[in-house]
Scaffold this active site. Sequence first.
Site, PDB file in Angstrom:
ATOM      1  N   THR A 182      79.142 -12.985  13.207  1.00  0.00           N
ATOM      2  CA  THR A 182      78.085 -13.138  13.850  1.00  0.00           C
ATOM      3  C   THR A 182      77.138 -11.852  13.507  1.00  0.00           C
ATOM      4  O   THR A 182      76.012 -11.797  13.714  1.00  0.00           O
ATOM      5  CB  THR A 182      78.227 -13.046  15.267  1.00  0.00           C
TER       6      THR A 182
ATOM      7  N   ASP B 188      85.625   2.101   4.901  1.00  0.00           N
ATOM      8  CA  ASP B 188      86.487   1.951   4.014  1.00  0.00           C
ATOM      9  C   ASP B 188      86.568   3.057   3.056  1.00  0.00           C
ATOM     10  O   ASP B 188      87.555   3.539   2.366  1.00  0.00           O
ATOM     11  CB  ASP B 188      86.289   0.560   3.194  1.00  0.00           C
TER      12      ASP B 188
ATOM     13  N   ASP C  20      81.063  -0.193   1.859  1.00  0.00           N
ATOM     14  CA  ASP C  20      81.654  -0.188   3.362  1.00  0.00           C
ATOM     15  C   ASP C  20      81.901   1.329   3.598  1.00  0.00           C
ATOM     16  O   ASP C  20      82.747   1.848   3.094  1.00  0.00           O
ATOM     17  CB  ASP C  20      82.731  -0.990   3.444  1.00  0.00           C
TER      18      ASP C  20
HETATM   19  C1  PRP Z   1      79.428  -0.319  10.147  1.00  0.00           C
HETATM   20  C2  PRP Z   1      78.563   1.053  10.255  1.00  0.00           C
HETATM   21  C3  PRP Z   1      77.905   0.638  11.418  1.00  0.00           C
HETATM   22  C4  PRP Z   1      77.614  -0.767  11.461  1.00  0.00           C
HETATM   23  C5  PRP Z   1      76.199  -0.890  10.832  1.00  0.00           C
HETATM   24  O1  PRP Z   1      80.571  -0.286  10.919  1.00  0.00           O
HETATM   25  O2  PRP Z   1      79.582   2.200  10.336  1.00  0.00           O
HETATM   26  O3  PRP Z   1      78.778   0.958  12.719  1.00  0.00           O
HETATM   27  O4  PRP Z   1      78.351  -1.261  10.345  1.00  0.00           O
HETATM   28  O5  PRP Z   1      76.036  -2.431  10.844  1.00  0.00           O
HETATM   29  P1  PRP Z   1      74.778  -2.769  11.878  1.00  0.00           P
HETATM   30  O6  PRP Z   1      73.605  -2.121  11.628  1.00  0.00           O
HETATM   31  O7  PRP Z   1      74.548  -4.103  11.291  1.00  0.00           O
HETATM   32  O8  PRP Z   1      75.367  -2.915  13.274  1.00  0.00           O
HETATM   33  P2  PRP Z   1      81.572  -1.306  10.953  1.00  0.00           P
HETATM   34  O9  PRP Z   1      81.348  -2.491  11.858  1.00  0.00           O
HETATM   35  O10 PRP Z   1      82.044  -1.697   9.491  1.00  0.00           O
HETATM   36  O11 PRP Z   1      83.138  -0.700  11.597  1.00  0.00           O
HETATM   37  P3  PRP Z   1      83.818   0.704  10.918  1.00  0.00           P
HETATM   38  O12 PRP Z   1      83.005   1.791  11.016  1.00  0.00           O
HETATM   39  O13 PRP Z   1      84.888   0.684  12.017  1.00  0.00           O
HETATM   40  O14 PRP Z   1      84.205   0.466   9.481  1.00  0.00           O
HETATM   41  N1  URA Z   2      78.340  -1.159   7.226  1.00  0.00           N
HETATM   42  C1  URA Z   2      78.573  -0.525   6.051  1.00  0.00           C
HETATM   43  O1  URA Z   2      79.767   0.272   6.154  1.00  0.00           O
HETATM   44  N2  URA Z   2      77.974  -0.912   4.939  1.00  0.00           N
HETATM   45  C2  URA Z   2      76.929  -1.583   5.130  1.00  0.00           C
HETATM   46  O2  URA Z   2      76.088  -1.547   3.983  1.00  0.00           O
HETATM   47  C3  URA Z   2      76.549  -2.220   6.152  1.00  0.00           C
HETATM   48  C4  URA Z   2      77.103  -2.145   7.335  1.00  0.00           C
END
Ligand code: PRP
Ligand code: URA
Length: 208
Positions: free
Chosen positions: A107, A202, A199
């Site tokens: 989603t 990651d 990411d």
């Molecule tokens: C990533 C990033 C933000 C989010 C951004 O986190 O660090 O928190 O995605 O996306 P959005 O603007 O569409 O909400 P992620 O959910 O991948 O989690 P992580 O930091 O634990 O890897």
């Molecule tokens: N979260 C990430 O880590 N990278 C992106 O490009 C979008 C969301």
Amino acid sequence: MSNVFPSPHPLVAHKLTRLRDKNTEPKKFRELVREIAALLAYEATADLLTVPKQVETPLAVTGGVELKEKIGLVPILRAGLGMVEGVWELMPQAEVWHIGLYRDERTLKPVEYYNKLPIEPRVSVCLILDPMLATGGSAVATADILKRWGVKKIKFVGLIGAPEGIAAMQKAHPDIPIHLAAIDQTLNEHGYILPGLGDAGDRQFGTG
Ligand code: PRP
Ligand code: URA
């Protein structure tokens, strides 16, 4: 985009280019995240309020200032964690409050999994720290949480923003300034920022 502040600083642009590079390994990536975060926080805090304070040098008494506002750093777990150290070095008196959110892969909506904020806010200005402003869901949800907590002055500090995420923040929270290293082109079909850096979690934690 009057409340959006892409950094004009050449050091930020230089470091961001290395950060984007797919060959930059996690150790260097973490170093760059830390350094860019500090440079952006410096820009984002240029309007912090101060109060007068006298100081005694070895030679004379003179007028100075001290920060008036109590600052809260709010990293969004987990990728925001890498931004804390660089910013905290600049303002060691800040409190750090973690918010845990992950994006549901299907989603793209944020799911909250960690929030230990005390009932009463203990800080008057919060810097939300998260490298990526993609759809904006995570940033909007965090700002919602902080406003419900009672914080009036909030700023978002991120590395890369997509137009979609910036628009979502501006619609939901037009009072929150957005400080970024760069504004990118768009999102791909999986909600990743293009060209972006991949990411951010990651790449910092070596989990990709
Ligand atoms: C990533 C990033 C933000 C989010 C951004 O986190 O660090 O928190 O995605 O996306 P959005 O603007 O569409 O909400 P992620 O959910 O991948 O989690 P992580 O930091 O634990 O890897
Ligand atoms: N979260 C990430 O880590 N990278 C992106 O490009 C979008 C969301």
